[in-house]
Design a protein around this motif. Sequence first.
Motif, PDB file in Angstrom:
ATOM      1  N   MET A  32      35.952  -5.507  -7.222  1.00  0.00           N
ATOM      2  CA  MET A  32      36.117  -5.386  -8.671  1.00  0.00           C
ATOM      3  C   MET A  32      37.335  -4.526  -9.028  1.00  0.00           C
ATOM      4  SD  MET A  32      33.748  -7.217 -10.027  1.00  0.00           S
ATOM      5  CE  MET A  32      33.748  -6.642 -11.709  1.00  0.00           C
ATOM      6  N   ASN A  33      38.077  -4.084  -7.994  1.00  0.00           N
ATOM      7  CA  ASN A  33      39.281  -3.270  -8.180  1.00  0.00           C
ATOM      8  C   ASN A  33      38.981  -1.985  -8.963  1.00  0.00           C
ATOM      9  OD1 ASN A  33      41.992  -2.866  -7.591  1.00  0.00           O
ATOM     10  ND2 ASN A  33      42.665  -3.704  -9.542  1.00  0.00           N
ATOM     11  N   LEU A  34      37.881  -1.327  -8.581  1.00  0.00           N
ATOM     12  CA  LEU A  34      37.463  -0.098  -9.241  1.00  0.00           C
ATOM     13  C   LEU A  34      38.096   1.119  -8.550  1.00  0.00           C
ATOM     14  CD1 LEU A  34      33.764  -1.109  -9.954  1.00  0.00           C
ATOM     15  CD2 LEU A  34      35.735  -1.207 -11.487  1.00  0.00           C
ATOM     16  N   PRO A  35      38.048   2.297  -9.181  1.00  0.00           N
ATOM     17  CA  PRO A  35      38.778   3.470  -8.684  1.00  0.00           C
ATOM     18  C   PRO A  35      38.409   3.919  -7.270  1.00  0.00           C
ATOM     19  CG  PRO A  35      37.933   3.878 -10.902  1.00  0.00           C
ATOM     20  CD  PRO A  35      37.331   2.588 -10.423  1.00  0.00           C
ATOM     21  N   LEU A  36      39.453   4.049  -6.461  1.00  0.00           N
ATOM     22  CA  LEU A  36      39.353   4.528  -5.090  1.00  0.00           C
ATOM     23  C   LEU A  36      40.284   5.720  -4.916  1.00  0.00           C
ATOM     24  CD1 LEU A  36      39.682   1.085  -3.276  1.00  0.00           C
ATOM     25  CD2 LEU A  36      37.583   2.421  -3.478  1.00  0.00           C
ATOM     26  N   GLU A  37      40.089   6.417  -3.814  1.00  0.00           N
ATOM     27  CA  GLU A  37      41.029   7.459  -3.408  1.00  0.00           C
ATOM     28  C   GLU A  37      41.082   7.474  -1.889  1.00  0.00           C
ATOM     29  OE1 GLU A  37      39.464  11.020  -5.167  1.00  0.00           O
ATOM     30  OE2 GLU A  37      37.947  11.283  -3.635  1.00  0.00           O
ATOM     31  N   LYS A  38      42.159   8.000  -1.359  1.00  0.00           N
ATOM     32  CA  LYS A  38      42.303   8.088   0.098  1.00  0.00           C
ATOM     33  C   LYS A  38      41.341   9.117   0.652  1.00  0.00           C
ATOM     34  CE  LYS A  38      46.986   6.478   0.688  1.00  0.00           C
ATOM     35  NZ  LYS A  38      46.600   5.170   1.091  1.00  0.00           N
TER      36      LYS A  38
END
Length: 119
Positions: free
Chosen positions: A111-117
């Motif tokens: 869904m291309n929702l917020p990610l972080e490394k």
Amino acid sequence: MNKVEFLETFLSLYVNHHEVLKDMEDRKGKYTVLDVRNAPKEVKKDKIKNSIEIPAKDLTNHLENLSKDTTYVVYDWTGGTILGKAALLELYKNGYEAYELAGALEGWKGMNLPLEKVE
């Protein structure tokens, strides 16, 4: 238990990504998201934004650091894997309110929702 009751119970263990995302955006703090994948950061690479990394295999040792004043949302790689379910069971056995993220990380990414490394 009949099939309808079974499915109602099964579905009640999950929270969908829309509800978790809305909580993040509104900054209400109803949910604390836990990444329970048992993998080194080089393999994980990324995670759901602001999630806390506690591998399922180590969860029992970290329960004393978790608050019972929040609702936890656990996630694994995919909905078909068992780490999220194992973590959910451990949280329930110890009196925590929790859900498994429907679709797991795979659905969140889809869904291309917020990610972080992963640091």
